[in-house]
Design an enzyme around this catalytic site. Structure first.
Site, PDB file in Angstrom:
ATOM      1  N   ARG A 101      78.051  70.337  51.188  1.00 46.41           N
ATOM      2  CA  ARG A 101      77.228  69.123  51.260  1.00 46.41           C
ATOM      3  C   ARG A 101      76.735  68.611  49.910  1.00 46.41           C
ATOM      4  O   ARG A 101      75.526  68.591  49.625  1.00 46.41           O
ATOM      5  CB  ARG A 101      76.052  69.332  52.221  1.00 46.41           C
ATOM      6  CG  ARG A 101      76.495  69.726  53.610  1.00 46.41           C
ATOM      7  CD  ARG A 101      75.404  69.667  54.622  1.00 46.41           C
ATOM      8  NE  ARG A 101      75.133  68.317  55.094  1.00 46.41           N
ATOM      9  CZ  ARG A 101      74.385  68.036  56.141  1.00 46.41           C
ATOM     10  NH1 ARG A 101      73.850  69.009  56.843  1.00 46.41           N
ATOM     11  NH2 ARG A 101      74.165  66.793  56.509  1.00 46.41           N
ATOM     12  N   LYS A 151      67.074  60.572  65.657  1.00 44.08           N
ATOM     13  CA  LYS A 151      66.626  61.298  64.460  1.00 44.08           C
ATOM     14  C   LYS A 151      67.245  60.685  63.202  1.00 44.08           C
ATOM     15  O   LYS A 151      66.562  60.468  62.205  1.00 44.08           O
ATOM     16  CB  LYS A 151      67.030  62.771  64.562  1.00 44.08           C
ATOM     17  CG  LYS A 151      66.807  63.564  63.288  1.00 44.08           C
ATOM     18  CD  LYS A 151      67.234  64.999  63.415  1.00 44.08           C
ATOM     19  CE  LYS A 151      68.668  65.267  63.083  1.00 44.08           C
ATOM     20  NZ  LYS A 151      69.031  65.220  61.651  1.00 44.08           N
ATOM     21  N   ASN A 152      68.546  60.412  63.277  1.00 46.11           N
ATOM     22  CA  ASN A 152      69.233  59.931  62.071  1.00 46.11           C
ATOM     23  C   ASN A 152      68.937  58.475  61.735  1.00 46.11           C
ATOM     24  O   ASN A 152      69.404  57.966  60.717  1.00 46.11           O
ATOM     25  CB  ASN A 152      70.744  60.178  62.186  1.00 46.11           C
ATOM     26  CG  ASN A 152      71.080  61.659  62.058  1.00 46.11           C
ATOM     27  OD1 ASN A 152      70.208  62.472  61.757  1.00 46.11           O
ATOM     28  ND2 ASN A 152      72.339  62.003  62.290  1.00 46.11           N
ATOM     29  N   VAL A 180      75.825  65.888  46.829  1.00 44.18           N
ATOM     30  CA  VAL A 180      75.190  64.556  46.820  1.00 44.18           C
ATOM     31  C   VAL A 180      75.687  63.749  45.613  1.00 44.18           C
ATOM     32  O   VAL A 180      75.036  62.795  45.191  1.00 44.18           O
ATOM     33  CB  VAL A 180      73.632  64.641  46.828  1.00 44.18           C
ATOM     34  CG1 VAL A 180      73.119  65.158  48.150  1.00 44.18           C
ATOM     35  CG2 VAL A 180      73.114  65.469  45.665  1.00 44.18           C
ATOM     36  N   ASP A 181      76.843  64.154  45.076  1.00 39.39           N
ATOM     37  CA  ASP A 181      77.360  63.489  43.873  1.00 39.39           C
ATOM     38  C   ASP A 181      77.539  61.976  44.061  1.00 39.39           C
ATOM     39  O   ASP A 181      77.303  61.197  43.126  1.00 39.39           O
ATOM     40  CB  ASP A 181      78.691  64.131  43.449  1.00 39.39           C
ATOM     41  CG  ASP A 181      79.721  64.141  44.577  1.00 39.39           C
ATOM     42  OD1 ASP A 181      79.332  64.397  45.731  1.00 39.39           O
ATOM     43  OD2 ASP A 181      80.910  63.892  44.307  1.00 39.39           O
ATOM     44  N   ARG A 231      64.494  70.990  65.333  1.00 35.64           N
ATOM     45  CA  ARG A 231      64.654  70.023  64.239  1.00 35.64           C
ATOM     46  C   ARG A 231      65.152  68.690  64.783  1.00 35.64           C
ATOM     47  O   ARG A 231      64.811  67.645  64.226  1.00 35.64           O
ATOM     48  CB  ARG A 231      65.686  70.550  63.222  1.00 35.64           C
ATOM     49  CG  ARG A 231      65.153  71.608  62.292  1.00 35.64           C
ATOM     50  CD  ARG A 231      66.150  71.844  61.184  1.00 35.64           C
ATOM     51  NE  ARG A 231      66.659  70.574  60.710  1.00 35.64           N
ATOM     52  CZ  ARG A 231      67.906  70.350  60.285  1.00 35.64           C
ATOM     53  NH1 ARG A 231      68.772  71.322  60.258  1.00 35.64           N
ATOM     54  NH2 ARG A 231      68.281  69.161  59.878  1.00 35.64           N
ATOM     55  N   CYS A 244      74.501  74.226  52.797  1.00 38.83           N
ATOM     56  CA  CYS A 244      73.787  74.571  54.021  1.00 38.83           C
ATOM     57  C   CYS A 244      74.789  75.218  54.964  1.00 38.83           C
ATOM     58  O   CYS A 244      75.962  75.359  54.627  1.00 38.83           O
ATOM     59  CB  CYS A 244      73.128  73.358  54.636  1.00 38.83           C
ATOM     60  SG  CYS A 244      74.275  72.287  55.457  1.00 38.83           S
ATOM     61  N   ASP A 300      78.758  65.403  64.950  1.00 36.86           N
ATOM     62  CA  ASP A 300      77.517  65.907  65.534  1.00 36.86           C
ATOM     63  C   ASP A 300      77.635  66.193  67.035  1.00 36.86           C
ATOM     64  O   ASP A 300      76.679  66.684  67.645  1.00 36.86           O
ATOM     65  CB  ASP A 300      76.355  64.936  65.265  1.00 36.86           C
ATOM     66  CG  ASP A 300      75.867  65.027  63.822  1.00 36.86           C
ATOM     67  OD1 ASP A 300      76.328  65.913  63.080  1.00 36.86           O
ATOM     68  OD2 ASP A 300      75.024  64.192  63.429  1.00 36.86           O
TER      69      ASP A 300
END
Ligand code: UD1
Length: 424
Positions: A126, A22-23, A128-129, A403, A121, A311
């Protein structure tokens, strides 16, 4: 809402085909935006997150053809010449944070884009800077307006030397993709080294990009003016493989994980699993994992690759709930990634959390119970606990599972497990 019902006390014995990662699939699909030439990707897993990324690409104006290779994987051919919109809307980004991967490619190719800010989340804040700082280093002008990242680079992006203050996977991917077609040379330091980043760089290089150093902590990118048409087969999913290895370990079973060279990508995980009592041997096109009958307690600490993957933390916790002694799990990547602990405790596990540490005291037996999935990996930790429990369990909110795990019921049923999906 769908649930999964599992009969406990069963051994997981059999062959598990490991799907494409997936990643890897998500950044590779997003990378199609970088050029108008077509891109054909095979071994793409059938997953909800992949569908979300495809609908995002569709909403930008791309077209794609999905052909089924097996029930587990598809080949996707993308045509991105027709992209004419540059916005990733809130409704898509909220469903899947990896939508942020459209940011670098859109900006690099079109000089403009708007991507909704993902927000927090379940597993943490999380931010995104670092994605934004990396793009600014390449010359982009970034503004945050009405919950959106509004980025422009009217004269195109320019190569630069940028050091990530923290290791970030999708951050590395976003800036690496953007730099691929920037003007000049970009040096990215303190980058993530995940196999999925190497996969992305290999695919981009096949299309004519000039990237080197991927898989180390410094990536050098010589910008090119465009990328050509190509076909690429993506990596197997190391997280899925690790998850099914634990399914064998927690049930006293044996699985053959089929999908290619998995051992190399899982070395720190395999080392820990061997200490717990799992046995590994390489087989043709995969890896055999067998329980020794023992589950020994250990300490694990999640780290960026090649360290122990966050993960696989939740799934490992489920296994250690049945260890013969006390284990310590330290979560160093995400600040709120122990939500599965409360659900595992409803099944009889003995866990205490203090900050980033979980003390897990092994119990002799887990009990079947109705439990609730809270995030993608947490949901499989509950499935694992349910497999080992003494009675039936139901896992609610399985959309989390869908997902990122392809055909869970079929893969487990093929290993002899009694499992069913219940729709309400
Ligand atoms: C990716 C994976 C996810 C995995 C994670 C860590 C994908 C689609 N997702 O997520 O499955 O759990 O790597 O291996 O590949 N950070 C910042 N600022 C940023 C970016 C990150 O502070 O701009 C921090 C995060 O809060 C976190 C750490 O850096 O503490 C690592 O995050 P990152 O590697 O970016 O995770 P993702 O790429 O979102």
């Amino acid at each position: 809402m769908e649930k999964i019902r599992i009969r406990g006390g069963q051994r997981v014995n059999g062959v598990v085909p490991i799907s494409g990662a997936k990643n890897s699939a998500l950044p590779l699909l997003a990378s199609s935006i970088l050029s108008g030439s077509s891109l054909k990707l095979s071994n793409i897993p059938s997953l909800l997150d992949v569908n979300t990324m495809l609908s995002l690409l569709g909403s930008l104006g791309a077209t794609y053809l999905v052909s089924q290779d097996s029930i587990y994987s598809n080949t996707v051919t993308l045509e991105t010449d027709s992209i004419c919109r540059y916005t990733a809307p809130y409704d898509t980004v909220r469903k899947m944070r990896a939508s942020i991967l459209a940011l670098g490619p859109l900006l690099a190719r079109f000089g403009q884009c708007k991507v909704s800010l993902p927000g927090g989340c379940a597993i943490g804040v999380r931010p995104v800077d670092l994605h934004l700082r990396g793009l600014e280093a390449l010359g982009a002008k970034v503004e945050l307006k009405d919950g959106y990242i509004d980025a422009t680079a009217r004269d195109g992006l320019k190569g630069a030397d940028f050091t990530f203050p923290l290791v970030t996977v999708t951050g590395t991917e976003n800036i690496m993709m953007a730099a691929t077609i920037a003007d000049g040379v970009t040096v990215l330091r303190n980058v993530a080294q995940e196999p999925e980043i190497v996969d992305l760089a290999n695919c981009l290089n096949r299309r004519g990009a000039r990237i080197s150093g991927h898989g180390t902590d410094v990536i050098v990118i010589h910008g090119v003016t465009s990328l050509k048409e190509a076909e690429y087969n993506i990596l197997p999913d190391r997280v899925e493989a690790g998850t099914y290895a634990i399914a064998a370990g927690i049930t006293g079973g044996r699985v053959d994980l089929i999908g290619g060279n998995l051992a190399d990508f899982l070395s720190s995980f395999i080392e820990k699993m061997k200490q717990i009592g799992l046995c590994f041997s390489e087989i043709e096109n995969g890896l055999r994992v067998e329980s020794s009958g023992e589950i020994a307690p250990i300490n694990i600490s999640t780290e960026p690759y090649p360290g122990f993957p966050t993960d696989l933390q939740a799934q490992t916790m489920a296994l250690l709930c049945l260890a013969d002694g006390e284990s310590l799990i330290s979560e160093n990547i995400w600040e709120n990634r122990f939500m599965h602990a409360a659900e595992l405790m409803r099944m009889g596990a003995c866990i205490s959390i203090s900050g980033a540490h979980a003390h897990v005291k092994g119990v002799k037996q887990l009990r079947g119970a109705p439990v609730m999935a809270t995030d993608l990996r947490a949901s499989f930790s509950l499935v694992l606990a349910a497999l080992a429990a003494d009675d039936y369990s139901t896992v609610d909110r399985v959309y989390h599972l869908d997902r990122g795990y392809c055909c869970v019921e079929k893969k487990l049923a093929d290993c002899g497990v009694v499992i069913e999906r219940i729709s309400e």
